[in-house]
Motif scaffolding. Structure first.
Motif, mmCIF file in Angstrom:
data_model
loop_
_atom_site.group_PDB
_atom_site.id
_atom_site.type_symbol
_atom_site.label_atom_id
_atom_site.label_comp_id
_atom_site.label_asym_id
_atom_site.label_seq_id
_atom_site.Cartn_x
_atom_site.Cartn_y
_atom_site.Cartn_z
ATOM 1 N N VAL A 127 -6.917 9.311 -6.104
ATOM 2 C CA VAL A 127 -7.196 10.803 -7.279
ATOM 3 C C VAL A 127 -5.928 10.737 -7.020
ATOM 4 O O VAL A 127 -5.070 10.937 -6.730
ATOM 5 C CB VAL A 127 -7.937 11.438 -6.553
ATOM 6 N N GLN A 128 -5.389 11.039 -8.814
ATOM 7 C CA GLN A 128 -4.462 12.038 -9.359
ATOM 8 C C GLN A 128 -4.810 13.593 -9.723
ATOM 9 O O GLN A 128 -5.990 13.688 -10.362
ATOM 10 C CB GLN A 128 -3.996 10.688 -10.326
ATOM 11 N N ARG A 129 -4.151 14.177 -9.001
ATOM 12 C CA ARG A 129 -3.995 15.713 -9.690
ATOM 13 C C ARG A 129 -2.817 16.540 -9.444
ATOM 14 O O ARG A 129 -1.956 15.670 -9.730
ATOM 15 C CB ARG A 129 -4.726 16.273 -7.744
ATOM 16 N N ASP A 130 -3.451 17.078 -10.285
ATOM 17 C CA ASP A 130 -1.744 18.397 -10.922
ATOM 18 C C ASP A 130 -1.176 18.504 -8.899
ATOM 19 O O ASP A 130 -1.822 18.677 -8.841
ATOM 20 C CB ASP A 130 -2.151 19.698 -11.482
ATOM 21 N N ILE A 173 -6.919 7.640 1.927
ATOM 22 C CA ILE A 173 -7.655 8.295 1.146
ATOM 23 C C ILE A 173 -5.672 7.738 -0.082
ATOM 24 O O ILE A 173 -4.324 9.140 0.910
ATOM 25 C CB ILE A 173 -7.872 9.229 1.334
ATOM 26 N N VAL A 174 -5.925 8.094 -0.525
ATOM 27 C CA VAL A 174 -4.286 8.447 -2.092
ATOM 28 C C VAL A 174 -4.319 9.101 -3.327
ATOM 29 O O VAL A 174 -5.655 9.288 -3.655
ATOM 30 C CB VAL A 174 -4.043 6.925 -2.636
ATOM 31 N N ILE A 175 -3.168 10.217 -2.594
ATOM 32 C CA ILE A 175 -3.265 11.169 -4.275
ATOM 33 C C ILE A 175 -2.235 11.033 -4.809
ATOM 34 O O ILE A 175 -0.960 11.269 -3.983
ATOM 35 C CB ILE A 175 -3.197 12.673 -3.502
ATOM 36 N N GLU A 176 -1.715 10.920 -6.223
ATOM 37 C CA GLU A 176 -1.309 10.735 -6.559
ATOM 38 C C GLU A 176 -0.983 12.214 -8.161
ATOM 39 O O GLU A 176 -1.683 12.540 -8.098
ATOM 40 C CB GLU A 176 -1.066 9.605 -7.666
ATOM 41 N N TYR A 177 0.342 11.948 -7.822
ATOM 42 C CA TYR A 177 0.523 13.089 -8.997
ATOM 43 C C TYR A 177 1.156 13.471 -10.178
ATOM 44 O O TYR A 177 1.347 14.081 -11.690
ATOM 45 C CB TYR A 177 1.104 14.098 -8.234
ATOM 46 N N PHE A 235 -7.986 7.799 10.141
ATOM 47 C CA PHE A 235 -7.454 7.663 8.669
ATOM 48 C C PHE A 235 -6.478 7.808 8.696
ATOM 49 O O PHE A 235 -5.773 8.763 9.348
ATOM 50 C CB PHE A 235 -9.079 7.991 7.898
ATOM 51 N N ALA A 236 -5.869 7.861 6.959
ATOM 52 C CA ALA A 236 -4.383 8.398 6.761
ATOM 53 C C ALA A 236 -5.476 9.039 5.508
ATOM 54 O O ALA A 236 -5.893 9.073 4.508
ATOM 55 C CB ALA A 236 -3.645 6.743 5.889
ATOM 56 N N VAL A 237 -4.402 10.255 5.097
ATOM 57 C CA VAL A 237 -3.839 10.909 3.648
ATOM 58 C C VAL A 237 -2.737 10.431 3.174
ATOM 59 O O VAL A 237 -1.817 11.190 3.759
ATOM 60 C CB VAL A 237 -4.751 11.977 4.076
ATOM 61 N N ALA A 238 -2.265 10.196 1.910
ATOM 62 C CA ALA A 238 -1.313 9.799 1.992
ATOM 63 C C ALA A 238 -0.572 10.006 0.586
ATOM 64 O O ALA A 238 -1.456 9.474 -0.910
ATOM 65 C CB ALA A 238 -1.168 8.197 1.508
ATOM 66 N N GLU A 239 -0.111 10.588 0.077
ATOM 67 C CA GLU A 239 0.762 11.136 -0.984
ATOM 68 C C GLU A 239 1.500 9.949 -1.518
ATOM 69 O O GLU A 239 1.962 9.907 -0.656
ATOM 70 C CB GLU A 239 0.904 12.955 -1.431
#
Length: 271
Positions: free
Chosen positions: A252-255, A229-233, A205-209
């Protein structure tokens, strides 16, 4: 973790290709018994906790934590390891010849985060580095994680041409074999240009920033289906990701410092 287009947080044998995008996957292991790995649920509540573990928010079903932390009870847990670079100040944990060096013999660093690149340029060095990272992967298994997220797959792009995409893929194959032998799924972290090779590289699977921010989410879904899985900042990145993929992907958006809940700067938003 670094994104190919921008700077984000830096904390800190059998190879198979995963054919299934969800559910269980049977993989060949070095022993006569096959291991089974479970992939994360798709379009699920997700939290990225590599900056420090805390009680997951309501609705979260999948969480990533650093390999030094313990998994969250009752959730699908992904174990973060810095696989292609040394942690800041941790050069001494590696044999000197396993640190990538320039023509003057100086260690090559990821300048944004002060991390020495590991030299995955030869098979012999890849094997030695994989043994050391493999111990961390074994630790993830022993703690009860279900998957591993090896970071800095794209470090070859910061090597000044000293490492290649082929070097990175040869190394990730060793890690995927180790993870699968441990019964763990393994994520491709960033590096959309190599997503099309995920089967040959044994990635599940992928974890993409910031794939929303940089219009790359489709590069991952074309290879991994909805198991991304997507992480945005940024607010803009989250908005773009949610508009295009909010109905199918975990977003999800994280700091940028991925701060624990309750600390200064903590941000967590979802679609």
């Amino acid at each position: 973790m670094s994104h190919l287009n921008t700077t984000t947080l830096k904390l800190t044998g059998t190879v198979i290709g995963a054919a299934a995008l969800t559910g269980a996957l049977f993989v060949g292991a070095p022993s006569t018994q096959a291991a089974t790995v479970s992939l994360p649920p798709t379009h699920a509540g997700f939290d990225y906790q590599i900056g420090g573990a805390y009680t997951p928010p309501t609705g979260v079903k999948v969480v990533t934590r650093d390999h030094t932390a313990s998994p969250a009870a009752g959730l699908y847990n992904i174990c973060y390891v810095n696989a292609f670079q040394a942690q800041p100040g941790a050069e001494g944990e590696w044999a000197s010849d396993l640190l990538l060096r320039d023509s003057a013999g100086k260690v090559v660093y990821d300048q944004d985060w002060g991390e020495a690149l590991l030299d995955v340029g030869t098979d012999a060095k890849r094997q030695r580095i994989a043994n050391q990272i493999g111990s961390q992967i074994d630790g993830c298994r022993d703690k009860g994680f279900q998957a591993v997220e090896p970071d800095n797959y794209d470090s070859y792009s910061r090597s000044g041409g000293r490492l290649t995409a082929n070097n990175a893929q040869a190394f990730i194959k060793l890690l995927s074999a180790r993870a699968h032998a441990d019964g763990l799924a393994i994520a491709q972290k960033n590096t959309p240009e190599l997503a099309g090779n995920r089967t040959a590289n044994g990635l599940d699977f992928a974890v993409a920033e910031e794939c929303g921010q940089y219009d790359e989410c489709g590069d991952y879904t074309s290879a991994f289906g909805n198991n991304v899985i997507v992480i945005e900042y940024t607010n803009s990145g989250k908005s773009k990701a949610c508009r295009g993929w909010g109905g199918t992907l975990s977003i999800v958006q994280r700091d940028v410092n991925v701060s624990p809940a309750g600390s200064s700067g903590y941000v967590r938003k979802t679609c």
